[in-house]
Every structure is written in C-alpha cells, then in structure tokens.
Write a protein that holds these residues in place. Structure first.
Motif, PDB file in Angstrom:
ATOM      1  N   GLU A  46     -12.712 -16.052   0.115  1.00  0.00           N
ATOM      2  CA  GLU A  46     -12.483 -16.057  -1.337  1.00  0.00           C
ATOM      3  C   GLU A  46     -11.047 -16.408  -1.684  1.00  0.00           C
ATOM      4  OE1 GLU A  46     -13.634 -12.083  -2.191  1.00  0.00           O
ATOM      5  OE2 GLU A  46     -15.700 -12.597  -2.731  1.00  0.00           O
ATOM      6  N   TRP A 106     -19.210   2.029   1.577  1.00  0.00           N
ATOM      7  CA  TRP A 106     -17.969   1.664   2.268  1.00  0.00           C
ATOM      8  C   TRP A 106     -17.936   0.198   2.653  1.00  0.00           C
ATOM      9  CZ3 TRP A 106     -17.504  -0.482   7.114  1.00  0.00           C
ATOM     10  CH2 TRP A 106     -18.617  -0.396   7.975  1.00  0.00           C
ATOM     11  N   GLN A 107     -19.109  -0.383   2.911  1.00  0.00           N
ATOM     12  CA  GLN A 107     -19.164  -1.771   3.375  1.00  0.00           C
ATOM     13  C   GLN A 107     -18.586  -2.736   2.339  1.00  0.00           C
ATOM     14  OE1 GLN A 107     -21.676   0.402   3.471  1.00  0.00           O
ATOM     15  NE2 GLN A 107     -22.889   0.210   5.343  1.00  0.00           N
ATOM     16  N   ALA A 122      -9.795  -3.476  11.171  1.00  0.00           N
ATOM     17  CA  ALA A 122     -10.551  -2.853  12.260  1.00  0.00           C
ATOM     18  C   ALA A 122     -11.638  -1.923  11.739  1.00  0.00           C
ATOM     19  CB  ALA A 122      -9.601  -2.081  13.169  1.00  0.00           C
ATOM     20  N   GLN A 123     -11.465  -1.434  10.500  1.00  0.00           N
ATOM     21  CA  GLN A 123     -12.416  -0.429  10.017  1.00  0.00           C
ATOM     22  C   GLN A 123     -13.366  -0.956   8.944  1.00  0.00           C
ATOM     23  OE1 GLN A 123      -8.996   0.486  10.031  1.00  0.00           O
ATOM     24  NE2 GLN A 123      -9.152   1.490  12.009  1.00  0.00           N
ATOM     25  N   ALA A 124     -12.982  -2.039   8.286  1.00  0.00           N
ATOM     26  CA  ALA A 124     -13.842  -2.560   7.216  1.00  0.00           C
ATOM     27  C   ALA A 124     -15.052  -3.283   7.819  1.00  0.00           C
ATOM     28  CB  ALA A 124     -13.053  -3.523   6.339  1.00  0.00           C
ATOM     29  N   HIS A 125     -16.040  -3.511   6.988  1.00  0.00           N
ATOM     30  CA  HIS A 125     -17.209  -4.247   7.449  1.00  0.00           C
ATOM     31  C   HIS A 125     -16.799  -5.703   7.687  1.00  0.00           C
ATOM     32  CE1 HIS A 125     -21.299  -5.878   7.531  1.00  0.00           C
ATOM     33  NE2 HIS A 125     -21.679  -4.641   7.764  1.00  0.00           N
ATOM     34  N   GLU A 127     -19.852  -8.688  -5.243  1.00  0.00           N
ATOM     35  CA  GLU A 127     -18.520  -9.111  -4.825  1.00  0.00           C
ATOM     36  C   GLU A 127     -18.038 -10.282  -5.681  1.00  0.00           C
ATOM     37  OE1 GLU A 127     -16.325  -7.925  -2.822  1.00  0.00           O
ATOM     38  OE2 GLU A 127     -14.958  -9.628  -2.610  1.00  0.00           O
ATOM     39  N   ILE A 142     -15.761 -12.474   3.985  1.00  0.00           N
ATOM     40  CA  ILE A 142     -15.986 -13.019   2.641  1.00  0.00           C
ATOM     41  C   ILE A 142     -14.698 -12.987   1.841  1.00  0.00           C
ATOM     42  CG2 ILE A 142     -17.120 -12.505   0.434  1.00  0.00           C
ATOM     43  CD1 ILE A 142     -19.610 -11.744   2.070  1.00  0.00           C
ATOM     44  N   ARG A 143     -13.947 -11.910   1.935  1.00  0.00           N
ATOM     45  CA  ARG A 143     -12.703 -11.825   1.164  1.00  0.00           C
ATOM     46  C   ARG A 143     -11.666 -12.820   1.683  1.00  0.00           C
ATOM     47  NH1 ARG A 143     -13.408  -5.545   0.679  1.00  0.00           N
ATOM     48  NH2 ARG A 143     -14.979  -5.616  -0.973  1.00  0.00           N
ATOM     49  N   TYR A 159      -4.386  -5.610   1.265  1.00  0.00           N
ATOM     50  CA  TYR A 159      -5.449  -4.601   1.240  1.00  0.00           C
ATOM     51  C   TYR A 159      -6.485  -4.768   2.344  1.00  0.00           C
ATOM     52  CZ  TYR A 159      -3.742  -3.249  -3.371  1.00  0.00           C
ATOM     53  OH  TYR A 159      -2.964  -2.800  -4.409  1.00  0.00           O
ATOM     54  N   VAL A 205      -6.224  -6.924   5.333  1.00  0.00           N
ATOM     55  CA  VAL A 205      -5.711  -7.031   6.707  1.00  0.00           C
ATOM     56  C   VAL A 205      -5.453  -5.652   7.330  1.00  0.00           C
ATOM     57  CG1 VAL A 205      -3.759  -7.835   8.100  1.00  0.00           C
ATOM     58  CG2 VAL A 205      -4.830  -9.374   6.452  1.00  0.00           C
ATOM     59  N   PRO A 206      -4.834  -4.708   6.610  1.00  0.00           N
ATOM     60  CA  PRO A 206      -4.617  -3.388   7.233  1.00  0.00           C
ATOM     61  C   PRO A 206      -5.910  -2.670   7.609  1.00  0.00           C
ATOM     62  CG  PRO A 206      -3.241  -3.643   5.289  1.00  0.00           C
ATOM     63  CD  PRO A 206      -4.192  -4.786   5.284  1.00  0.00           C
ATOM     64  N   MET A 207      -7.024  -3.021   6.955  1.00  0.00           N
ATOM     65  CA  MET A 207      -8.304  -2.341   7.219  1.00  0.00           C
ATOM     66  C   MET A 207      -9.192  -3.162   8.139  1.00  0.00           C
ATOM     67  SD  MET A 207      -8.843   0.654   5.789  1.00  0.00           S
ATOM     68  CE  MET A 207     -10.612   0.786   5.542  1.00  0.00           C
ATOM     69  N   ARG A 263     -12.976   5.310  11.147  1.00  0.00           N
ATOM     70  CA  ARG A 263     -13.195   4.797   9.792  1.00  0.00           C
ATOM     71  C   ARG A 263     -12.951   5.895   8.768  1.00  0.00           C
ATOM     72  NH1 ARG A 263     -17.811   1.786  10.700  1.00  0.00           N
ATOM     73  NH2 ARG A 263     -16.494  -0.037  11.067  1.00  0.00           N
ATOM     74  N   LEU A 266       0.816  -1.207   0.000  1.00  0.00           N
ATOM     75  CA  LEU A 266       0.000   0.000   0.000  1.00  0.00           C
ATOM     76  C   LEU A 266       0.849   1.256   0.000  1.00  0.00           C
ATOM     77  CD1 LEU A 266      -2.712  -0.821   2.678  1.00  0.00           C
ATOM     78  CD2 LEU A 266      -2.939  -0.875   0.222  1.00  0.00           C
ATOM     79  N   ALA A 318     -17.569  -8.201   4.956  1.00  0.00           N
ATOM     80  CA  ALA A 318     -16.758  -8.055   3.740  1.00  0.00           C
ATOM     81  C   ALA A 318     -15.380  -8.677   3.960  1.00  0.00           C
ATOM     82  CB  ALA A 318     -16.627  -6.587   3.353  1.00  0.00           C
TER      83      ALA A 318
END
Lengths: 299, 165
Positions: B54, A250-251, B41-44, A224, B50-51, B35, B37-39, A278, A15, B47
């Motif tokens: 996948e 965002w979800q 705490a903030q991602a749904h 997705e 599921i990722r 992409y 793992v770093p998010m 967030r 990133l 999601a």
C-alpha cells in the motif's frame, strides 16, 4: 550496510510504548485450557483468578440467553445426550431451552486446542454462567459477546439486548461488565435498553465483522482498503454504534488506528492472541485488554 | 487515486508528465516504517505484506521543474524538490552535487492531511531520503486536524537518473 543500520535505527522512532499494562481476558472462558464456553471453563477461570472472562451469548426460540459461539449447535464439538453425532445444522433460534437438554458439548477433543481438557457438559444458560462467576473476585471483568447475527439468529436487536441485560442486572453482579457485538444496531439497542433500565452500560463494537460463511480474507482486505483510502475508521465506527470501545482482530490491527482510538477516549481490546511473544508486543500498544485462549500464559 | 494516475497517463502521452521513480519504501506517509516494521515478527504476515504494498509509491515528474506527484494506495503527495547546490546560499558549494531538500503536502485520497520535509541524495537511478512526516487524522470519514503524528521517515526509490546541477 550503513543504510540498513539507519533504517532499523529510524524504524519505530515515532512510537511511544503505552503506559500501564492491559488485562487479559479468558476467551470463551479459556478455550485453550477447557472446552469453550463451558461450565468447566468458567469454573476453571474463577479458580485460576484470571483478570477477566469472555463468553458468547446466543438466544433460543423462547428467548433464553445461552452460552454458545455459533448460531447453531457445534457439529464438531457437540453430540446428542446419548452420544450420537449432530448431522444437520440445528439453530438456537429454532430450539426451546428444554430442547438443549438433548445435547452435550465439550466431550470431544477440540482440534484447535489439543491440550485443552475434555469435559462433557450441558449448554449453560446465562443465568447459570453468572451463578458460577458470582464466586469470582468482584474485580474480575465479565465480557458478554452477544452473537446477534441475522438471519442466523433472532433478528430483533432490542429483544436480544433486553433479555441479556435483564438477566445480568437481575443477577446483581458486582463485577465490571462490558458487552460487545458486531452490529452497530445491536450496540445502540443495548445502550438504549440499559438507559431505559436506569443503568450504565459499557460496550464495544467488534471489528471487523467476519460474516458467518463469508470470506475472512475478502472482509479483511475490504476493511483495510476502506481505512487506507479514508472512507472508514475505528473511531467513526464506534461513534456510529454509540460504543465505548472497539474490539479488534489482531491480524488486522493497525497501531496508528489503535493509538488514534485510544486518544479519542475509546477502550481497545485485541483478540485473539495465543502466543506469549505476540502478547508482549501488543501489550505495548495502548490497549485496554488482550483476549486470549491461554490467559495462564499472559506475561 | 485512480483518477490521478489516469491524469498522469494522459499528460505523459503529451510528454507533460514523466515517471520519475518508484519508491519502494516511501516517506509518504511513513507509517509502515514506524508502525509495521517494529511489529514485523509479531504481526500477521499478510497484513504486513499488504501494508508494504500500500505504501509503494509511483512518483511522477510534472511540467513544473522540481514538483513531483506521488501516488500510492495509502497516500498521495505533492512535493517540491530542490537540489541543495541550487540554493542561493554560499555554503552550499561545500555539499555534494546530488544532495537535495524537499517539502510537500500529503493527502489521503486528495483530502490534505499532512506535511513532509527532509533531505536526500540521488546516486544514479537510486534516490534515498531522510525526513519527517507530520500526519493528521484527516480523511473523507473525519476531517480531524486536532491530532498529529510526527514520524521520522526514510525513503528508497529507483527510477530515472537525474543530471547533476
């Protein structure tokens, strides 16, 4: 133990934080602070000097653009003018503009935003909304979210676009503006309508499209899988719509997709983020703006 | 992807293809680690969950020694794996027997879209690797080989024990 350290050291190495900062849009005028899509919200956002304001547009039967989210009067947050409840679905496409004088919204506390002010008012027309926004700084971005959703609304995208854009251009607003919608045919129609009027228009296609009365989970999972299996992506959707950007929930936002869209020259907006942590996390993505009910909380 | 698994099952019935392992964290394509793992705490949470699922990859051994076929929802790959001890280089006598190098092609529902390479080691049924994933935007939707992502990767899998070289 060292394997876990290695894993966390590697995670995110691919990133790069985006340069610059996104701007923050007051969703529905700032639904966390005032009644959604209301005169109080727009006046409040103007007074607070927020970066941008977003609100939703429906079309009445006599083709008057009005500010409301759902294709029908909100049975939970609106009442009759005399304070009575709305017991059946009353669609805007079945109402004349004068009929809206029989209704009030914002006078009931919103359970999704318990700290928002409770201010009863009439349903605004787009013309009235723009008159309020004319008092804002010229730099304030205006985001018109056009709620073209047949069969619940009038099913002619050209009519929607012509009416909305004529109202905007007639108001002689100096503010930057972009228009969004969930349907590719609406975006294409609006781009064509603006071109016919001799003006430029910036547009964004909203993704995913959560159908009214549909399953949000099924929609999210289907989108997705389509992306993962390579049959759909944001760039293709934007190109198919002739849109300049994509408006993503965002979800379901995927950083790789957002980076690819930004690298392809598309604007990217993320909705609707309502907590500071967030917002800070998504602000590192290459996004143009973050849409929030609480723009006052923006980092 | 389903066709690949069906082919694998058919060949497995003839002992041509074997289940080598399941990579719970896969190097192919490596986007979850970089992409999601770093998010975390903030991602749904749905999601992220599921990722994660996948990218869980079933890896099959093929009749060709060292060639593996990996299949997940997010990616499918053809990878050659070579024990370092079998490389024709004198210095490899100094490295552990269970070290290997790998390189392969990644696909998105059989559209070639990237390359992967790296090194790893097998300890009993556990296979771990460190590598690099070079990923383009090519898909059935758009054959875009103009933009590439270079992602460091880690994989962790559990499966069949391999004999030392």
């Amino acid at each position: 133990m060292w394997r876990w350290s290695l894993l966390f050291a590697v995670a995110g190495c691919g990133l790069r934080n985006a340069e610059g900062q996104p701007y923050y849009e007051a969703h529905r005028g700032g639904a966390g602070e005032w009644p959604a899509n209301s005169r109080a919200a727009l006046e409040g956002s103007v007074a607070a000097g927020y970066d941008a304001v977003e609100f939703d547009i429906q079309l009445t039967q006599d083709l008057e653009p009005v500010i409301a989210h759902d294709p029908w009067l909100d049975e939970e947050l609106c009442t009759t003018a005399s304070g009575g409840s709305i017991d059946t679905k009353v669609y805007f496409k079945d109402l004349q503009l004068l009929d809206l004088e029989d209704y009030r919204c914002g006078g009931i506390a919103d359970p999704e935003h318990p700290d928002a002010e409770v201010v009863e008012g009439e349903i605004l027309t787009l013309t009235e909304a723009l008159a309020i926004l004319r008092l804002a700084d010229d730099a304030m971005v205006v985001h018109l979210d056009v709620k073209y959703e047949p069969p619940h609304t009038i099913d002619d995208p050209n009519t929607f676009c012509t009416v909305v854009l004529e109202t905007w251009f007639d108001a002689l607003m100096e503010n930057p503006m972009y228009l969004s919608g969930t349907q590719p045919e609406l975006i294409r129609a609006c781009e064509d309508a603006a071109s016919t009027m001799g003006d430029e228009l910036e547009t964004s296609i909203t993704w995913p499209y959560f159908p009214v009365n549909g399953s949000d989970t099924l929609t999210a999972v289907t989108n997705e899988l389509g992306f993962q299996l390579g049959f759909s992506d944001l760039i293709s959707r934007a190109r198919r719509s002739d849109a300049d950007g994509v408006n993503i929930a965002w979800q379901v936002a995927d950083r790789r997709e957002v980076e690819d869209a930004a690298n392809a020259g598309l604007n990217v907006q993320i909705w609707t983020i309502n907590d500071t942590d967030r917002m800070e996390a998504f602000a590192k993505w290459p996004v143009t703006s973050i849409i929030t009910d609480y723009p006052g909380m923006a980092p | 992807m389903i066709a690949l698994l069906a082919l694998g099952a058919t060949l497995a019935a003839e002992n041509e293809i074997t289940l080598d392992r399941v990579d719970f964290l896969s190097a192919d394509p490596g986007t979850f680690l970089n992409y999601d793992v770093p998010m975390i705490a903030q991602a749904h949470p749905s999601a992220t969950g599921i990722r994660f699922l996948e990218q869980v990859q079933v890896v099959l051994g093929t009749p060709l020694d060292g060639l593996y076929l990996g299949v997940s929802i997010s990616s499918q790959s053809f990878v050659m794996e070579q024990p370092v001890a079998e490389l024709p280089v004198d210095a490899v006598r100094l490295v552990p027997d269970n070290l290997f190098v790998y390189g392969g092609v990644q696909t998105n529902t059989l559209i070639p879209r990237g390359l992967m390479l790296g090194a790893g080691w097998r300890a009993g049924p556990v296979r771990t690797s460190l590598g690099l994933s070079l990923l383009s935007n090519a898909s059935w939707r758009r054959l875009d080989y103009g933009h590439w992502h270079a992602l460091p990767t880690i994989s962790v899998g559990v499966g069949r024990k391999h004999a030392s070289p």
